[in-house]
Design a protein around this motif. Structure first.
Motif, short mmCIF file in Angstrom:
data_model
loop_
_atom_site.label_atom_id
_atom_site.label_comp_id
_atom_site.label_asym_id
_atom_site.label_seq_id
_atom_site.Cartn_x
_atom_site.Cartn_y
_atom_site.Cartn_z
N THR A 65 37.92 18.63 11.44
CA THR A 65 37.69 20.09 11.52
C THR A 65 36.82 20.58 10.37
O THR A 65 36.04 21.50 10.53
CB THR A 65 39.02 20.89 11.54
OG1 THR A 65 39.74 20.62 10.31
CG2 THR A 65 39.87 20.54 12.74
N HIS A 66 36.99 19.95 9.20
CA HIS A 66 36.15 20.28 8.04
C HIS A 66 36.32 19.22 6.96
O HIS A 66 37.20 18.36 7.07
CB HIS A 66 36.45 21.69 7.52
CG HIS A 66 37.84 21.89 7.00
ND1 HIS A 66 38.97 21.77 7.77
CD2 HIS A 66 38.29 22.18 5.74
CE1 HIS A 66 40.03 22.01 7.04
NE2 HIS A 66 39.66 22.25 5.79
N GLY A 67 35.48 19.30 5.94
CA GLY A 67 35.37 18.20 5.00
C GLY A 67 36.37 18.16 3.86
O GLY A 67 36.26 17.30 2.99
N ALA A 69 39.46 17.46 1.31
CA ALA A 69 40.13 16.18 1.02
C ALA A 69 41.44 16.00 1.77
O ALA A 69 41.83 14.88 2.09
CB ALA A 69 40.40 16.08 -0.49
N ASP A 70 42.11 17.11 2.09
CA ASP A 70 43.38 16.97 2.82
C ASP A 70 43.17 16.75 4.32
O ASP A 70 44.14 16.54 5.06
CB ASP A 70 44.32 18.17 2.56
CG ASP A 70 43.67 19.51 2.85
OD1 ASP A 70 42.43 19.60 2.77
OD2 ASP A 70 44.40 20.47 3.15
N HIS A 71 41.91 16.78 4.76
CA HIS A 71 41.60 16.55 6.18
C HIS A 71 40.75 15.30 6.39
O HIS A 71 40.71 14.75 7.49
CB HIS A 71 40.90 17.78 6.77
CG HIS A 71 41.75 19.01 6.71
ND1 HIS A 71 42.38 19.54 7.80
CD2 HIS A 71 42.12 19.78 5.64
CE1 HIS A 71 43.09 20.60 7.43
NE2 HIS A 71 42.94 20.77 6.13
N THR A 72 40.05 14.88 5.32
CA THR A 72 39.16 13.72 5.44
C THR A 72 39.62 12.56 4.56
O THR A 72 38.95 11.53 4.50
CB THR A 72 37.71 14.08 5.03
OG1 THR A 72 37.74 14.56 3.67
CG2 THR A 72 37.12 15.14 5.92
N GLY A 173 42.56 24.02 12.87
CA GLY A 173 42.18 23.53 11.54
C GLY A 173 42.67 24.51 10.49
O GLY A 173 43.80 25.00 10.55
N ASP A 174 41.79 24.83 9.53
CA ASP A 174 42.17 25.79 8.49
C ASP A 174 41.51 27.15 8.70
O ASP A 174 41.43 27.95 7.76
CB ASP A 174 41.78 25.24 7.10
CG ASP A 174 42.74 24.16 6.62
OD1 ASP A 174 43.68 23.81 7.37
OD2 ASP A 174 42.56 23.66 5.49
N ALA A 175 41.04 27.43 9.93
CA ALA A 175 40.49 28.77 10.20
C ALA A 175 41.60 29.80 10.04
O ALA A 175 41.36 30.95 9.67
CB ALA A 175 39.92 28.82 11.61
N GLY A 218 46.13 23.32 10.53
CA GLY A 218 46.21 22.28 9.51
C GLY A 218 47.45 22.43 8.65
O GLY A 218 48.02 21.45 8.18
N HIS A 219 47.86 23.67 8.45
CA HIS A 219 49.01 23.94 7.58
C HIS A 219 49.94 24.93 8.27
O HIS A 219 49.51 25.97 8.75
CB HIS A 219 48.53 24.50 6.24
CG HIS A 219 47.47 23.63 5.60
ND1 HIS A 219 47.77 22.49 4.91
CD2 HIS A 219 46.12 23.73 5.60
CE1 HIS A 219 46.65 21.92 4.49
NE2 HIS A 219 45.62 22.66 4.90
N GLY A 220 51.22 24.60 8.28
CA GLY A 220 52.20 25.50 8.87
C GLY A 220 52.68 25.04 10.23
O GLY A 220 52.23 24.01 10.75
#
Ligand code: ZN
Length: 245
Positions: A65-67, A69-72, A173-175, A218-220
């Motif tokens: 979803t994006h770059g 560190a917690d996703h890649t 993601g984190d949107a 991504g969170h929650g």
């Protein structure tokens, strides 16, 4: 591992101090991994794939979803183990190839944090190995998994969310996040373009809200139903606050 709705699985919470989610989507061609957690979690994610009765070679694709560190973090290890193609938004490619280019917000606190960002990359739990995606996508592209790519910039320039219109699922993601069961905009400190992040939430609600029931972030925690209305509620809160400011 938790099955959120049929075919969508949440790998057990990735321990990294931030509690980030990694999702597995089971479909005709195998399984697609969405985001990869912090470094050192490839085995845990592959254990999730095995729980579905699938092999690493059954991983059809890895979507980022994006770059951040917690996703890649475990992307390169997963790529090595599965050989699956990695995709992200065209604009986000730069940050997969150069993780050090990610910057916090240009707020006083964000500027204070900049040296910390640089120091953090010295620790293995935050050190992301650069990787060139196999393919990049733009807003509106449709994937064979049934997802439409929605460009939701702000948190990062090439952030994407994934909408499955038939199944009425949004992988955000984190949107947005849903920490403590409360839908919210991404954390300002890590969102260099908050105005755009707000517009992205507005876009998700206005353009796609009627097509969304389930939302995972991504969170929650997941939202199992009424996601579109919840997004609209968040938009109302954001724009009321902006009108008053
Ligand atoms: Zn995140």
């Amino acid at each position: 591992m938790q099955e959120i709705v049929p075919d969508l699985w949440d790998v057990d919470e990735i321990e990294s101090g931030v509690g980030v989610h990694v999702y597995l989507w089971r479909w005709a061609k195998g399984v697609t991994i969405i985001d990869t957690g912090t470094p050192g979690n490839a085995e845990k994610i592959l254990a999730g794939v095995a729980q579905l009765g699938l092999q690493p070679s059954d991983v059809a694709r890895i979507i980022v979803t994006h770059g951040d560190a917690d996703h890649t973090g475990s992307l390169k290890a997963l790529k090595r183990a599965t050989g699956a193609p990695v995709i992200c938004h065209t604009v986000e490619k730069e940050f997969l190839e150069h993780p050090d280019r990610r910057k916090p917000a240009k707020t006083p606190l964000g500027l204070l944090m900049r040296p910390l960002f640089a120091v953090a990359t010295l620790f293995p739990q935050f050190r992301v190995e650069p990787l060139a995606p196999d393919r990049t996508h733009v807003d509106g592209d449709k994937l064979p998994e049934g997802f439409t790519i929605i460009h939701t910039p702000g948190h990062t320039p090439g952030h994407i969310s994934l909408l499955h219109p038939e199944r009425r699922i949004l992988i955000a993601g984190d949107a947005i996040h849903n920490r403590g069961g409360k839908l919210g905009a991404p954390l300002p400190l890590f969102t260099p373009d908050m105005e755009n992040a707000h517009r992205s939430i507005w876009k998700l609600a206005k353009k796609y809200g009627e097509e969304i029931d389930t939302i995972v972030c991504g969170h929650g925690e997941p939202i199992f139903s009424g996601g579109g209305a919840k997004l609209q509620g968040l938009v109302d809160t954001i724009f009321e606050a902006e009108a008053k400011a």
